[in-house]
Enzyme design. Structure first.
Site, PDB file in Angstrom:
ATOM      1  N   ASP A   1      14.485   7.339  28.271  1.00 42.37           N
ATOM      2  CA  ASP A   1      13.567   8.186  29.052  1.00 42.37           C
ATOM      3  C   ASP A   1      13.887   8.213  30.537  1.00 42.37           C
ATOM      4  OD1 ASP A   1      12.228   8.621  26.632  1.00 42.37           O
ATOM      5  OD2 ASP A   1      10.960   6.866  26.947  1.00 42.37           O
TER       6      ASP A   1
ATOM      7  N   LYS B   1      17.582  11.971  30.853  1.00 41.48           N
ATOM      8  CA  LYS B   1      18.875  12.468  30.339  1.00 41.48           C
ATOM      9  C   LYS B   1      18.803  13.961  30.050  1.00 41.48           C
ATOM     10  CE  LYS B   1      18.661   9.422  27.027  1.00 41.48           C
ATOM     11  NZ  LYS B   1      17.563   8.563  27.486  1.00 41.48           N
TER      12      LYS B   1
ATOM     13  N   LYS C   1      16.933  16.340  31.372  1.00 42.85           N
ATOM     14  CA  LYS C   1      16.980  17.155  32.580  1.00 42.85           C
ATOM     15  C   LYS C   1      18.411  17.230  33.120  1.00 42.85           C
ATOM     16  CE  LYS C   1      16.322  17.470  37.397  1.00 42.85           C
ATOM     17  NZ  LYS C   1      15.564  17.586  38.593  1.00 42.85           N
TER      18      LYS C   1
ATOM     19  N   GLY D   1      13.489  11.865  22.742  1.00 45.03           N
ATOM     20  CA  GLY D   1      12.620  12.925  23.241  1.00 45.03           C
ATOM     21  C   GLY D   1      13.119  13.301  24.617  1.00 45.03           C
ATOM     22  N   HIS D   2      13.702  14.488  24.737  1.00 49.65           N
ATOM     23  CA  HIS D   2      14.294  14.913  25.997  1.00 49.65           C
ATOM     24  C   HIS D   2      13.505  16.101  26.534  1.00 49.65           C
ATOM     25  CE1 HIS D   2      18.335  13.026  24.472  1.00 49.65           C
ATOM     26  NE2 HIS D   2      17.383  12.148  24.677  1.00 49.65           N
ATOM     27  N   THR D   3      12.976  15.936  27.748  1.00 53.30           N
ATOM     28  CA  THR D   3      12.100  16.961  28.323  1.00 53.30           C
ATOM     29  C   THR D   3      12.853  17.757  29.388  1.00 53.30           C
ATOM     30  OG1 THR D   3      10.344  15.347  28.052  1.00 53.30           O
ATOM     31  CG2 THR D   3       9.820  17.309  29.340  1.00 53.30           C
TER      32      THR D   3
ATOM     33  N   GLN E   1      18.624   7.532  23.747  1.00 52.02           N
ATOM     34  CA  GLN E   1      18.276   6.134  24.005  1.00 52.02           C
ATOM     35  C   GLN E   1      19.061   5.621  25.229  1.00 52.02           C
ATOM     36  OE1 GLN E   1      19.013   6.808  20.307  1.00 52.02           O
ATOM     37  NE2 GLN E   1      16.989   7.657  20.571  1.00 52.02           N
TER      38      GLN E   1
ATOM     39  N   ARG F   1       2.920   7.233  23.408  1.00 52.58           N
ATOM     40  CA  ARG F   1       2.493   5.919  23.908  1.00 52.58           C
ATOM     41  C   ARG F   1       2.756   5.809  25.401  1.00 52.58           C
ATOM     42  NH1 ARG F   1       5.799   1.820  20.319  1.00 52.58           N
ATOM     43  NH2 ARG F   1       7.049   3.651  19.932  1.00 52.58           N
TER      44      ARG F   1
ATOM     45  N   LYS G   1      13.804  10.447  39.425  1.00 48.75           N
ATOM     46  CA  LYS G   1      12.402  10.082  39.706  1.00 48.75           C
ATOM     47  C   LYS G   1      12.222   9.275  40.994  1.00 48.75           C
ATOM     48  CE  LYS G   1       9.794  10.272  35.940  1.00 48.75           C
ATOM     49  NZ  LYS G   1       9.150  10.105  34.616  1.00 48.75           N
TER      50      LYS G   1
ATOM     51  N   ASP H   1      11.181  10.506  43.578  1.00 42.75           N
ATOM     52  CA  ASP H   1       9.924  11.034  44.140  1.00 42.75           C
ATOM     53  C   ASP H   1       8.703  10.203  43.748  1.00 42.75           C
ATOM     54  OD1 ASP H   1      10.888  12.395  41.602  1.00 42.75           O
ATOM     55  OD2 ASP H   1       8.772  12.960  41.543  1.00 42.75           O
TER      56      ASP H   1
HETATM   57  P1  GDP Z   1      15.153  11.398  28.438  1.00 40.17           P
HETATM   58  O1  GDP Z   1      14.684  10.838  27.133  1.00 40.17           O
HETATM   59  O2  GDP Z   1      16.106  10.487  29.132  1.00 40.17           O
HETATM   60  O3  GDP Z   1      15.670  12.799  28.331  1.00 40.17           O
HETATM   61  O4  GDP Z   1      13.859  11.451  29.369  1.00 40.17           O
HETATM   62  P2  GDP Z   1      12.400  12.016  28.949  1.00 40.17           P
HETATM   63  O5  GDP Z   1      12.459  13.499  28.967  1.00 40.17           O
HETATM   64  O6  GDP Z   1      11.897  11.345  27.735  1.00 40.17           O
HETATM   65  O7  GDP Z   1      11.529  11.429  30.135  1.00 40.17           O
HETATM   66  C1  GDP Z   1      11.790  11.753  31.469  1.00 40.17           C
HETATM   67  C2  GDP Z   1      10.544  12.406  32.090  1.00 40.17           C
HETATM   68  O8  GDP Z   1      10.681  12.455  33.484  1.00 40.17           O
HETATM   69  C3  GDP Z   1      10.353  13.847  31.642  1.00 40.17           C
HETATM   70  O9  GDP Z   1       8.990  14.113  31.573  1.00 40.17           O
HETATM   71  C4  GDP Z   1      11.019  14.641  32.757  1.00 40.17           C
HETATM   72  O10 GDP Z   1      10.453  15.941  32.903  1.00 40.17           O
HETATM   73  C5  GDP Z   1      10.689  13.795  33.952  1.00 40.17           C
HETATM   74  N1  GDP Z   1      11.676  13.811  35.036  1.00 40.17           N
HETATM   75  C6  GDP Z   1      13.038  13.895  34.959  1.00 40.17           C
HETATM   76  N2  GDP Z   1      13.587  13.791  36.186  1.00 40.17           N
HETATM   77  C7  GDP Z   1      12.547  13.628  37.049  1.00 40.17           C
HETATM   78  C8  GDP Z   1      12.455  13.428  38.474  1.00 40.17           C
HETATM   79  O11 GDP Z   1      13.452  13.358  39.201  1.00 40.17           O
HETATM   80  N3  GDP Z   1      11.208  13.286  38.997  1.00 40.17           N
HETATM   81  C9  GDP Z   1      10.079  13.311  38.242  1.00 40.17           C
HETATM   82  N4  GDP Z   1       8.904  13.160  38.839  1.00 40.17           N
HETATM   83  N5  GDP Z   1      10.128  13.496  36.903  1.00 40.17           N
HETATM   84  C10 GDP Z   1      11.341  13.644  36.323  1.00 40.17           C
HETATM   85  P1  IMO Z   2      15.347   8.866  24.528  1.00 41.77           P
HETATM   86  O1  IMO Z   2      16.583   9.525  24.012  1.00 41.77           O
HETATM   87  C1  IMO Z   2      12.826   5.325  24.749  1.00 41.77           C
HETATM   88  C2  IMO Z   2      12.789   2.698  21.246  1.00 41.77           C
HETATM   89  C3  IMO Z   2      11.518   2.607  20.447  1.00 41.77           C
HETATM   90  C4  IMO Z   2      11.604   1.176  19.962  1.00 41.77           C
HETATM   91  C5  IMO Z   2      13.101   1.000  19.685  1.00 41.77           C
HETATM   92  C6  IMO Z   2      13.498   1.203  18.232  1.00 41.77           C
HETATM   93  O2  IMO Z   2      14.187   9.783  24.671  1.00 41.77           O
HETATM   94  O3  IMO Z   2      15.616   8.070  25.751  1.00 41.77           O
HETATM   95  P2  IMO Z   2      13.737   3.348  16.694  1.00 41.77           P
HETATM   96  O4  IMO Z   2      12.706   4.351  16.244  1.00 41.77           O
HETATM   97  O5  IMO Z   2      14.886   3.946  17.423  1.00 41.77           O
HETATM   98  O6  IMO Z   2      14.172   2.443  15.583  1.00 41.77           O
HETATM   99  O7  IMO Z   2      12.941   2.402  17.732  1.00 41.77           O
HETATM  100  O8  IMO Z   2      13.748   1.967  20.493  1.00 41.77           O
HETATM  101  N1  IMO Z   2      13.310   4.075  21.432  1.00 41.77           N
HETATM  102  C7  IMO Z   2      13.254   4.742  22.583  1.00 41.77           C
HETATM  103  N2  IMO Z   2      12.672   4.422  23.765  1.00 41.77           N
HETATM  104  N3  IMO Z   2      13.513   6.480  24.623  1.00 41.77           N
HETATM  105  C8  IMO Z   2      14.110   6.805  23.462  1.00 41.77           C
HETATM  106  O9  IMO Z   2      14.924   7.872  23.337  1.00 41.77           O
HETATM  107  C9  IMO Z   2      13.969   5.942  22.352  1.00 41.77           C
HETATM  108  N4  IMO Z   2      14.390   5.959  21.074  1.00 41.77           N
HETATM  109  C10 IMO Z   2      14.015   4.804  20.527  1.00 41.77           C
HETATM  110  O10 IMO Z   2      10.383   2.824  21.257  1.00 41.77           O
HETATM  111  O11 IMO Z   2      11.246   0.292  20.991  1.00 41.77           O
HETATM  112 MG    MG Z   3      12.933  10.430  26.106  1.00 43.05          MG
END
Ligand code: GDP
Ligand code: IMO
Ligand code: MG
Length: 429
Positions: free
Chosen positions: A13, A16, A18, A40-42, A223, A302, A330, A332
Site C-alpha cells: 500500500d 504502487k 498511482k 489493492g491498487h488505487t 505487496q 481494515r 504521501k 503531504d
Molecule cells: P498500492 O497497493 O501500493 O497500490 O497502494 P494503495 O492504492 O493500496 O494505497 C495507497 C493509497 O494512498 C491510495 O489511496 C492512493 O490513492 C493514496 N496515495 C498514493 N500516493 C499518494 C500521495 O502522494 N499522497 C496521498 N495523500 N495519498 C497518496
Molecule cells: P498491495 O499490492 C498490504 C498482507 C495481508 C496479510 C498478509 C498475507 O495492495 O500492496 P495474503 O492474503 O496475501 O495471504 O495475506 O499480507 N497483504 C497486503 N498488505 N498490501 C497488499 O497488497 C497486501 N497483500 C497482502 O494483510 O497481512
Molecule cells: Mg494496496
C-alpha cells in the site's frame, strides 16, 4: 535500461498503483508478475477513482496489460473486476488484456481453506486477505493446481479436480468447514472457460517479441519486500516472492529484461494484518497519520497500522529487492507535524542491529533507534516540482536517501495522477 519494475519497499500500500499509472504513459506494456487479488491498487485520475486488484494498472492509460504466470488468478474476481472498470468507462477485452495460459487458478475452495485456517489459528492469525492466495500457491508448488490452459481440456480438468478435492476436502473436513462438490465445481469452471480462454496465450512469447521490437515494459509488483515469502517478516507475509527478481520468472523473461527497479515507499510506515512493526505508533500521532493518509485497506477495509519511517527496514528492502531508486509517496501526510522521526536501526536486548533479524522472537523484541528531524510548516500537497517544497521537507527526503542508500527518483504529493515530481526518468536507467 529500457524496462522498469515497480515493487513495494515496505509492507504494501505504498502507492504502487498511482506510480505505475503515472509511469504507464512512458511504457507500452504493463505486466503483473506475482500475487493475486489480495492486491489493492488505487488510481485517482481527474476525480475518478479506480481500484484495481488483478488488472495491471496500465489499462487505465489504455496500454496493453498482461497477467503473468506468476500471478494466481481467481477467474470470477477477474471477470467481476473487468465488469466493474467497464462500468467506469474503460474497455477491457482480449485486445488490451492478455493472461498467461500457464497461470494457476484460485478456486472457491482456496478462499474457504484460507479462512478456515485463519479461524483455527485464533490469536496467532496472520490477518490474510482471506482470498485463497496462500492455498493457491501451495497447490502450484505441489503440482496439483488447475491452470488457465486446463480450462480448454475438460478431461484434464475433471481428473485434476479429483486430485484437488481429495486433498482439500480432507483438510476442510478436518477444520470443520463445509466440503466442495466436484460436479458443481466442474460445471462452474466449464462455464467460465469460454469467458476466460479468449484472454489466454503464452505471454512470454509476446513479451519476447515486444522486447525485440524495442517496446518498453513496465512490471507492476504487488505487496512488498517485507511481505516477501523469503525476505519478509515470516510467517506474517504473503505467499509469493515480491522482490524484483520475480518479475523475470513471473512473466517469462530473462533477468536482464527487468531493467530499472523502482522501489515505492511511503514517507512513513503502514502495515495491514498482524506481525512485527518496530516503528508502530499506537498513540494520537499514529491515529492522525491514519486519518490524514486515509489508511484503510483497499481490499479488506481494515484500518492500517501506522508508524514512523523505518530507514533500516527500507535499506534492507533496497538491498534484497535490488532497488535502484525510490519513489517516495504521501509526503503531504506529514505536512505541519512539528517533529518527525526516522528509524536507523534496532536494539534487541543489549545488542544493536542495522537490519531486522529473521527470527520471529527477535523481530517482535526489536526496539527502534530513532533520530529526530524537524518538520515543516508549509504544504507539500500537490507539489509538482522541487522548488514547490519547503526546505525542511527537502531535508527530510535527503536524509532518507542517505539512510536507505538509494536515491529518491520520484516523489508523490497527493493521490492525483499528476501530483508527482520526477527527479530521474527510470526508463532512462
Ligand atoms: P498500492 O497497493 O501500493 O497500490 O497502494 P494503495 O492504492 O493500496 O494505497 C495507497 C493509497 O494512498 C491510495 O489511496 C492512493 O490513492 C493514496 N496515495 C498514493 N500516493 C499518494 C500521495 O502522494 N499522497 C496521498 N495523500 N495519498 C497518496
Ligand atoms: P498491495 O499490492 C498490504 C498482507 C495481508 C496479510 C498478509 C498475507 O495492495 O500492496 P495474503 O492474503 O496475501 O495471504 O495475506 O499480507 N497483504 C497486503 N498488505 N498490501 C497488499 O497488497 C497486501 N497483500 C497482502 O494483510 O497481512
Ligand atoms: Mg494496496
Amino acid at each position: 535500461m529500457a524496462n522498469v519494475a515497480v515493487i513495494g519497499a515496505q509492507w504494501g500500500d505504498e502507492g504502487k498503483g498511482k506510480v505505475v499509472d503515472w509511469l504507464a504513459s512512458r511504457a507500452d506494456i504493463v505486466v503483473r508478475f506475482q500475487g493475486g487479488h489480495n492486491a489493492g491498487h488505487t488510481l485517482v485520475v481527474g476525480g475518478e477513482t479506480y481500484k484495481l486488484s488483478l488488472l495491471p494498472s496500465g489499462v487505465v492509460r489504455g496500454k496493453l496489460g498482461i497477467i503473468g504466470n506468476g500471478v494466481v488468478i481467481d477467474p470470477e474476481a477477474l471477470l467481476d473486476e473487468i465488469a466493474r472498470v467497464e462500468g467506469q468507462g474503460l474497455a477491457v477485452g482480449p485486445d488490451n488484456l492478455r493472461v498467461a495460459e500457464n497461470a494457476p487458478l484460485i478456486l472457491p475452495l482456496h478462499a474457504a481453506l484460507d479462512k478456515a485456517r485463519e479461524t483455527a489459528r485464533g490469536e496467532r492469525k496472520i490477518g490474510t486477505t482471506g482470498r485463497g492466495i496462500g492455498p493457491a500457491y501451495e497447490d502450484k508448488v505441489a503440482r496439483r493446481a488447475i491452470r488457465v490452459c486446463d480450462l480448454a481440456e475438460p478431461a484434464t480438468l475433471s481428473a485434476k479436480l479429483d486430485e484437488l478435492l481429495l486433498h482439500h476436502n480432507t483438510l476442510l473436513a478436518g477444520l470443520g468447514a463445509p466440503v466442495f462438490d466436484k460436479a458443481a465445481l466442474l460445471a462452474a469452471l466449464l462455464a467460465l472457460a469460454p469467458r476466460l480462454l479468449p484472454f489466454a496465450e503464452p505471454v512470454w512469447e509476446r513479451l519476447d517479441e515486444a522486447r525485440r521490437a524495442g517496446r518498453r515494459i513496465l512490471f507492476e509488483g504487488a505487496q512488498a519486500v517485507m511481505l516477501d515469502v523469503d525476505h519478509g517478516t515470516y510467517p506474517f507475509v504473503t505467499s509469493s516472492n515480491t522482490v524484483a527478481a520475480t518479475a523475470a520468472s513471473g512473466a517469462g523473461v530473462g533477468p536482464g529484461a527487468v531493467g530499472f527497479v523502482l522501489g515505492i515507499a511511503k514517507a512513513y510506515s503502514t502495515r495491514v494484518g498482524a506481525g512485527p512493526f518496530p516503528t508502530e505508533l499506537v498513540d494520537a500521532t499514529g491515529q492522525m497519520l491514519g486519518d490524514r493518509g486515509r489508511e484503510f485497506g483497499t481490499v479488506t477495509g481494515r484500518r492500517r497500522r501506522c508508524g514512523w519511517f523505518d530507514a533500516a527496514l527500507v535499506r534492507q528492502a533496497v538491498k534484497v529487492g535490488g532497488i535502484h531508486g525510490l519513489a517516495l509517496t504521501k509526503l503531504d501526510v506529514l505536512d505541519g507535524l512539528p517533529e518527525l522521526r526516522i528509524n536507523t536501526g534496532y536494539r534487541i536486548g543489549d545488542k544493536i542491529f542495522s537490519r531486522l533479524p529473521a527470527a520471529p522472537g527477535a523481530q517482535a523484541a526489536a526496539e527502534p533507534i530513532f533520530e529526530t528531524i524537524e518538520g515543516w510548516s508549509g504544504s507539500t500537497r500537490g507539489a509538482r516540482s522541487w522548488a514547490d517544497l519547503p526546505a525542511q521537507a527537502v531535508k527530510y527526503v535527503r536524509r532518507i536517501e542517505e539512510l536507505v542508500e538509494a536515491p529518491v527518483t520520484l516523489l508523490s504529493t497527493s493521490p492525483e495522477r499528476d501530483d508527482t515530481i520526477l527527479v530521474r526518468d527510470p526508463f532512462e536507467g
